[in-house]
Scaffold this active site. Sequence first.
Site, PDB file in Angstrom:
ATOM      1  N   GLY A 239       0.750  -1.249   0.000  1.00  0.00           N
ATOM      2  CA  GLY A 239       0.000   0.000   0.000  1.00  0.00           C
ATOM      3  C   GLY A 239       0.773   1.287   0.000  1.00  0.00           C
ATOM      4  O   GLY A 239       0.197   2.345  -0.268  1.00  0.00           O
ATOM      5  N   GLU A 275       3.818  -6.855   1.824  1.00  0.00           N
ATOM      6  CA  GLU A 275       3.406  -7.224   0.461  1.00  0.00           C
ATOM      7  C   GLU A 275       3.392  -6.002  -0.461  1.00  0.00           C
ATOM      8  O   GLU A 275       2.351  -5.639  -0.996  1.00  0.00           O
ATOM      9  CB  GLU A 275       1.981  -7.792   0.491  1.00  0.00           C
ATOM     10  N   PRO A 276       4.527  -5.358  -0.664  1.00  0.00           N
ATOM     11  CA  PRO A 276       4.512  -4.181  -1.518  1.00  0.00           C
ATOM     12  C   PRO A 276       4.408  -4.565  -2.994  1.00  0.00           C
ATOM     13  O   PRO A 276       4.987  -5.566  -3.424  1.00  0.00           O
ATOM     14  CB  PRO A 276       5.873  -3.532  -1.252  1.00  0.00           C
ATOM     15  N   GLY A 277       3.654  -3.805  -3.732  1.00  0.00           N
ATOM     16  CA  GLY A 277       3.585  -3.997  -5.176  1.00  0.00           C
ATOM     17  C   GLY A 277       4.125  -2.748  -5.854  1.00  0.00           C
ATOM     18  O   GLY A 277       5.267  -2.689  -6.316  1.00  0.00           O
ATOM     19  N   ARG A 278       3.296  -1.713  -5.816  1.00  0.00           N
ATOM     20  CA  ARG A 278       3.610  -0.456  -6.502  1.00  0.00           C
ATOM     21  C   ARG A 278       4.965   0.115  -6.102  1.00  0.00           C
ATOM     22  O   ARG A 278       5.713   0.616  -6.939  1.00  0.00           O
ATOM     23  CB  ARG A 278       2.511   0.551  -6.163  1.00  0.00           C
ATOM     24  N   TYR A 318      -9.066   5.566 -12.586  1.00  0.00           N
ATOM     25  CA  TYR A 318      -8.910   6.214 -11.275  1.00  0.00           C
ATOM     26  C   TYR A 318      -8.601   7.713 -11.417  1.00  0.00           C
ATOM     27  O   TYR A 318      -8.154   8.324 -10.446  1.00  0.00           O
ATOM     28  CB  TYR A 318      -7.736   5.595 -10.506  1.00  0.00           C
ATOM     29  N   CYS A 346     -12.400   4.224 -28.916  1.00  0.00           N
ATOM     30  CA  CYS A 346     -13.626   4.991 -29.165  1.00  0.00           C
ATOM     31  C   CYS A 346     -14.390   5.299 -27.885  1.00  0.00           C
ATOM     32  O   CYS A 346     -15.526   4.857 -27.702  1.00  0.00           O
ATOM     33  CB  CYS A 346     -14.496   4.218 -30.138  1.00  0.00           C
ATOM     34  N   GLU A 347     -13.750   5.996 -26.985  1.00  0.00           N
ATOM     35  CA  GLU A 347     -14.405   6.462 -25.763  1.00  0.00           C
ATOM     36  C   GLU A 347     -13.728   7.754 -25.353  1.00  0.00           C
ATOM     37  O   GLU A 347     -12.499   7.844 -25.420  1.00  0.00           O
ATOM     38  CB  GLU A 347     -14.206   5.461 -24.612  1.00  0.00           C
TER      39      GLU A 347
HETATM   40  N1  LLP Z   1      -1.603  -6.991  -0.708  1.00  0.00           N
HETATM   41  C1  LLP Z   1      -2.925  -7.073  -0.997  1.00  0.00           C
HETATM   42  C2  LLP Z   1      -3.755  -8.011  -0.245  1.00  0.00           C
HETATM   43  C3  LLP Z   1      -3.473  -6.249  -1.993  1.00  0.00           C
HETATM   44  O1  LLP Z   1      -4.767  -6.307  -2.267  1.00  0.00           O
HETATM   45  C4  LLP Z   1      -2.632  -5.348  -2.700  1.00  0.00           C
HETATM   46  C5  LLP Z   1      -3.169  -4.477  -3.754  1.00  0.00           C
HETATM   47  C6  LLP Z   1      -1.263  -5.321  -2.375  1.00  0.00           C
HETATM   48  C7  LLP Z   1      -0.786  -6.142  -1.354  1.00  0.00           C
HETATM   49  C8  LLP Z   1      -0.294  -4.424  -3.068  1.00  0.00           C
HETATM   50  O2  LLP Z   1      -0.588  -3.084  -2.885  1.00  0.00           O
HETATM   51  P1  LLP Z   1       0.430  -1.949  -3.376  1.00  0.00           P
HETATM   52  O3  LLP Z   1       1.665  -2.090  -2.533  1.00  0.00           O
HETATM   53  O4  LLP Z   1       0.709  -2.169  -4.818  1.00  0.00           O
HETATM   54  O5  LLP Z   1      -0.287  -0.690  -3.132  1.00  0.00           O
HETATM   55  N2  LLP Z   1      -5.065  -1.176  -9.699  1.00  0.00           N
HETATM   56  C9  LLP Z   1      -4.891  -0.177  -8.667  1.00  0.00           C
HETATM   57  C10 LLP Z   1      -4.267  -0.745  -7.414  1.00  0.00           C
HETATM   58  C11 LLP Z   1      -4.995  -1.939  -6.835  1.00  0.00           C
HETATM   59  C12 LLP Z   1      -4.349  -2.520  -5.619  1.00  0.00           C
HETATM   60  C13 LLP Z   1      -5.001  -3.797  -5.206  1.00  0.00           C
HETATM   61  N3  LLP Z   1      -4.400  -4.473  -4.096  1.00  0.00           N
HETATM   62  C14 LLP Z   1      -4.100   0.994  -9.235  1.00  0.00           C
HETATM   63  O6  LLP Z   1      -3.721   0.963 -10.406  1.00  0.00           O
HETATM   64  O7  LLP Z   1      -3.867   1.980  -8.527  1.00  0.00           O
END
Ligand code: LLP
Length: 426
Positions: A239, A275-278, A318, A346-347
């Site tokens: 997050g 659990e970092p993604g972004r 978003y 086309c939007e």
């Molecule tokens: N763990 C869980 C359980 C999650 O649901 C998520 C993201 C993460 C970790 C990773 O979160 P992050 O570190 O990436 O913020 N499509 C959206 C973001 C959706 C996130 C969903 N869950 C966007 O493009 O902003």
Amino acid sequence: MNHFHYKNGELYVENVPVGRLAGKVGTPFYCYSTATLVRHFEVLRDALAGLDATICYAVKANSNLAVIRTLAELGAGADVVSEGELRRALAAGVPPDRIVFSGVGKSKRELELALDKGILQINVESDAELEELSQLAAGKGRQAAIAIRVNPDVDANTHAKITTGRKENKFGIEWTRAHQVLQQASRLPGIEVTGVAVHIGSQLTELHPFREAFRRVRDLVLMLKADGLAIRRIDLGGGLGVPYDPRNENPPLPGDYADIIRETLGDLGCQLVVEPGRLLVGNAGILVSRVLRVKEGATRTFVVCDAAMNDLVRPAMYDAYHEILPINEALPGTELLPVDVVGPVCESGDTFARQRGLPALARGDLIAFATAGAYGATMASTYNSRLLVPEVMVKESVFAVVRARPTYEDMLALESLPRWMHQPAE
Ligand code: LLP
């Protein structure tokens, strides 16, 4: 910090000019920088130093095998939310005992696969899932290591579509009931309660929601321990936000995030999972596109490029901001003109930026959408029957196409006309 920079007036990814990549691969395409991925991982790892913490990369942000592998080689585990993501993590060489399975709607098949692979932990999100998992695991003679995902009812102050920790959101078990559910779980056959999980949302730009959520988790863990439950792992979700608009955004630093973790949960003697993604991949990727034409509308100028909302949906979905970098650097003092940057779909929602100040652009010019490494390629679709775009990874002076552009034959291959229709002539 990232490794996309101008050199001699041209945008480079590490030591490779973007223009050269575009010549080889064609546009649009995603491009990832290895050095940026490595740096982001190391910054977070160093921030967490001294804590018993495991970084399980949230594969949903970018599930390209080469991206997962890059992080796995640095020691990252994986957070997965589907069979496809689990298979990707395994295919990229993430050890099963570093994989966490999250998600509110895991199917029986997905739970079985997770059990068969012996992953680190399944994050259970409902009583019904707990029941089903218990039966499946007991039937296989296995013990499912689980955490209960709690919903702490904390407002993450982020976009409504990516807030997950409010009680009106579908995620987790109300934190006030978590104690009871965990007690119950510890008595079920096939279930080994290992801990508690929480994830309150994505792209958080403030720390206090984390502190609030983690404090609730702390209270819960202390209560559970007092009741004799062996809670040994706490999963804190992901997050932490990244700066999409570096001039106006200043999200908290990984070090400050780690301090919150230390302060709230550091003394509990539990293994911590993040659990970092972004945070790991967002600034490590760009989407490169070519200007198809510049169109003078009645009230504004449209720069129509060959990337569209199907390739990068975040602005449409978003209202997300992505910085737009001309591949040829604008010289200091260059006049910036307000333009709408749009794609061919086309939007009207197929708009990347409205009234953005950019140097004059012309047909054939290349541009890059920055901070597109997270939730870019993974959210792409083939809307308007556009092909998924290729992904390229750069490492210093070399690059590789890590996902090829499919062909139109590939696109049509899975479809067929039913027998009762006349088959069109070849
Ligand atoms: N763990 C869980 C359980 C999650 O649901 C998520 C993201 C993460 C970790 C990773 O979160 P992050 O570190 O990436 O913020 N499509 C959206 C973001 C959706 C996130 C969903 N869950 C966007 O493009 O902003």
